[in-house]
Design a protein around this motif. Structure first.
Motif, PDB file in Angstrom:
ATOM      1  N   THR A   1       0.877  -1.161   0.000  1.00 30.36           N
ATOM      2  CA  THR A   1       0.000   0.000   0.000  1.00 30.36           C
ATOM      3  C   THR A   1       0.918   1.216   0.000  1.00 30.36           C
TER       4      THR A   1
ATOM      5  N   VAL B   1       1.691   5.427   0.157  1.00 27.09           N
ATOM      6  CA  VAL B   1       1.133   6.597   0.840  1.00 27.09           C
ATOM      7  C   VAL B   1       1.669   7.863   0.185  1.00 27.09           C
TER       8      VAL B   1
ATOM      9  N   VAL C   1      -8.364  12.045   4.129  1.00 23.52           N
ATOM     10  CA  VAL C   1      -7.745  10.903   3.472  1.00 23.52           C
ATOM     11  C   VAL C   1      -8.629  10.478   2.298  1.00 23.52           C
TER      12      VAL C   1
ATOM     13  N   ASP D   1      -9.085   7.391  -0.179  1.00 30.28           N
ATOM     14  CA  ASP D   1      -8.606   6.007  -0.136  1.00 30.28           C
ATOM     15  C   ASP D   1      -9.422   5.042  -0.989  1.00 30.28           C
TER      16      ASP D   1
ATOM     17  N   PRO E   1     -10.140   2.254  -3.217  1.00 30.15           N
ATOM     18  CA  PRO E   1      -9.154   1.223  -3.571  1.00 30.15           C
ATOM     19  C   PRO E   1      -8.686   1.300  -5.036  1.00 30.15           C
TER      20      PRO E   1
ATOM     21  N   ARG F   1      -2.395   0.052  -4.881  1.00 29.39           N
ATOM     22  CA  ARG F   1      -3.159   0.715  -3.833  1.00 29.39           C
ATOM     23  C   ARG F   1      -2.407   1.955  -3.360  1.00 29.39           C
TER      24      ARG F   1
ATOM     25  N   ILE G   1      -2.992   5.409  -1.005  1.00 28.74           N
ATOM     26  CA  ILE G   1      -3.837   6.223  -0.134  1.00 28.74           C
ATOM     27  C   ILE G   1      -3.219   7.602  -0.058  1.00 28.74           C
TER      28      ILE G   1
ATOM     29  N   HIS H   1      -3.130  11.612   1.436  1.00 25.57           N
ATOM     30  CA  HIS H   1      -3.516  12.528   2.506  1.00 25.57           C
ATOM     31  C   HIS H   1      -3.557  13.921   1.891  1.00 25.57           C
TER      32      HIS H   1
END
Ligand SMILES: Nc1ncnc2c1ncn2[C@@H]1O[C@H](COP(=O)(O)OP(=O)(O)OC[C@H]2O[C@@H](O)[C@H](O)[C@@H]2O)[C@@H](O)[C@H]1O
Ligand SMILES: Nc1ncnc2c1ncn2[C@@H]1O[C@H](COP(=O)(O)OP(=O)(O)OC[C@H]2O[C@@H](O)[C@H](O)[C@@H]2O)[C@@H](O)[C@H]1O
Lengths: 338, 338
Positions: A199, A201, A270, A272, A274, A281, A283, A285
């Motif tokens: 995942t 970020v 956030v 997110d 999918p 993936r 995610i 911010h």
């Protein structure tokens, strides 16, 4: 006929024989079929390569002459972060086409993993239609964008669609999508060695001042040439806030001092969904920074951004189909709250 | 002497010759030295193996007899998410020991990457002390917990500390820490093949009802046997909200229906201190769920949790030193806001 109108929601990237059989079944139970093409105005990527207009053309090329008048098309936007916005768009557009009195039936496959949405229309009847097990748009697109001469992408396509796709291979856009597909494939392969599916970020900055949003043009793949928010992967030793401020300055050269930027954050959220990125993936911010009215601070491109500029809100809405991944939706979320 | 009191803040995990030379230098400029041992009441892990009491014992064993009376110890908690809470604790405790009138000097190395905090004390003088370049606690701990017979962990340690650590190798706690160190090393090695240093994403649920918080006891490494919030890694196809609800039910068997849980979320926040986990960079999405007063719903352990139970707030504060990673601080954040 039991129904006036059948409603068929899909992405049709591309339209294949499985879809065609659903159209046929729909026209056995309803006078008229509304095909709702999803992901309207999403910028092209290897998952959503064709615009609503292109898909309508492609699908019409697959329909027999006597069906043409009984079918019409309604493009529907994605709203990854609000089912209600999505339902509003569908309800309004279907009502406009079908009228208040119409007897409406929704057609679809409930067994499909991605079809939880079928329960969102209690006001309409539902018709479960059989599914051609062996035919999947994903596999067709993979073959089509692999660029291999032997790839048999056309096997499960109506002749009209196959012809459309073959001709499309001569366009500059096809080449662009192929390069994107290669990039994505390479990126995913590089991570295939990881012990668990990774995942990622990232951060994004939505800087708003006096009816303008700060955006960049992407210099690199994926989404090369598309409009995006300044943002990027976070580094190991920084917080998400620090990462956002670093990327913002690297990619736009915005000269506003850090404490002012930080003090001007009005909201963070956030994002997110999918499926929001093709790379895997991711995610993100997102921080919304509201700067005081006044002359727009100077900016320049840098790093991963070819250029940075202040886009007026009017311009923003006029360029919806050129925004990278879900960035248009992210901007929309914050714009409508301030 | 120029100062009444010198203040030296550190973790001293363990106390080595570099630290000892700072103590010596401090006692040349100040009558008295306050050694502030950080990470007080953090549960033991391979980065903070020794409690404040153990560290005081270890350090005293390294100090010559004539210094003993001139040195005292103040344990200080970590406050990863609030410099102000940390400063309050230091200001109050130093004031209590040194008195209002004391001439105070802070000692430290400003060149240190982790020493930005030295600027947080404008009210005190600052004395830059030289640094023994070759001595690092991290390297000493790595050698000590590697378990290798040849590891020369004692080279840069005062004799009293070396003896302390050698005796400590006979304890059960040492074995537990060695097993943790092995696990962490294995985990990091498994990810070393990734193209970029990975960032992991987890969720946590802070379920509060009538003065009780729902917690679990960890069944597996890392943190085996410690108390933790129900939570875990997110999966590829779920949102952070869905991941939180899934882990909560898997690990506690909490029978409250999903819509009630979701409707009882009062706040969510990202906890992203870069050092919060030993496994690598882990960003966690924490959701605070406030359930209506009434009998506590039944729970049971499952999955990665040996058992789950409702902990009273009084119990919570009494067990601060048994909480996994930053979970005590996360709970504290939410508890003080409702
Ligand atoms: N997993 C990774 N981790 C760290 N760095 C990476 C990773 N993958 C690629 N990189 C490095 O970062 C560069 C990409 O630039 P960034 O600006 O950091 O990221 P970007 O491609 O803009 O992706 C972030 C954007 O994706 C969106 O999902 C998100 O909203 C954000 O705007 C690459 O060229 C590479 O050097
Ligand atoms: N990077 C990873 N991605 C996905 N799954 C993983 C990963 N690493 C390990 N796992 C799997 O998840 C299991 C760990 O159980 P979880 O409950 O998912 O995670 P946990 O060990 O509790 O870690 C999450 C906890 O760490 C804290 O930083 C955070 O606050 C959260 O409470 C492992 O045994 C393994 O099967």
């Amino acid at each position: 006929m039991k129904y006036d109108v059948a409603v068929y929601i899909g992405r049709f990237q591309p339209f294949h024989n499985g879809h065609l059989s659903v159209v046929q079944r729909s026209l056995e139970v309803a006078q008229h079929l509304l095909i709702l093409t999803g992901s309207h105005l999403a910028s092209p990527d290897t998952r959503n390569p064709w615009s609503s207009e292109e898909r309508e053309e492609m699908i019409r090329a697959a329909l027999p002459a006597n069906w043409q008048k009984r079918v019409s098309f309604i493009p529907i936007r994605d709203h990854l972060y609000s089912d209600n916005l999505w339902l509003t768009e569908i309800q309004q557009k279907v009502l406009e086409e079908a009228g208040e009195e119409a007897r409406i039936v929704l057609v679809g496959h409930r067994k499909d993993r991605s079809s939880y949405y079928l329960d969102l229309f209690p006001q309409w009847d539902f018709l479960e239609v059989p599914r051609l097990e062996a035919v999947h748009s994903t596999a067709i697109r993979d073959a089509y964008f692999s660029g291999s001469e032997e790839s048999n992408y056309a096997a499960a396509l109506p002749a009209g669609v196959a012809d459309y796709l073959t001709a499309y291979q001569q366009t500059g856009r096809y080449q662009w999508l192929r390069d994107e597909a290669d990039y994505i494939k390479g990126y995913r392969q590089a991570w295939a060695v990881a012990p668990y599916a990774p995942t990622f970020v990232t951060t994004d900055a939505i800087v708003i001042q006096s009816g303008h949003v700060l955006v960049v043009r992407r210099k690199a793949r994926p989404g090369k040439g598309l409009i995006a928010l300044p943002g990027g992967y976070i580094q190991q030793d920084e917080t998400v806030l620090e990462g956002m401020l670093r990327e913002l300055r690297e990619e736009t050269g915005l000269k506003v001092p850090k404490p002012v930027l930080q003090g001007s954050i009005v909201e963070n959220r956030v994002f997110d969904a999918p499926q929001r990125s093709q790379r895997g993936r991711i995610i993100t911010h997102a921080f919304c920074i509201h700067l005081k009215p006044g002359p727009l601070p100077s900016v320049r491109g840098g790093d991963d951004a070819e250029k940075a500029w202040w886009m007026s809100l009017a311009d923003l809405y006029a360029h919806e189909d050129q925004f990278f991944e879900d960035h248009f939706q992210i901007i929309q979320h914050f714009v409508s709250r301030t």
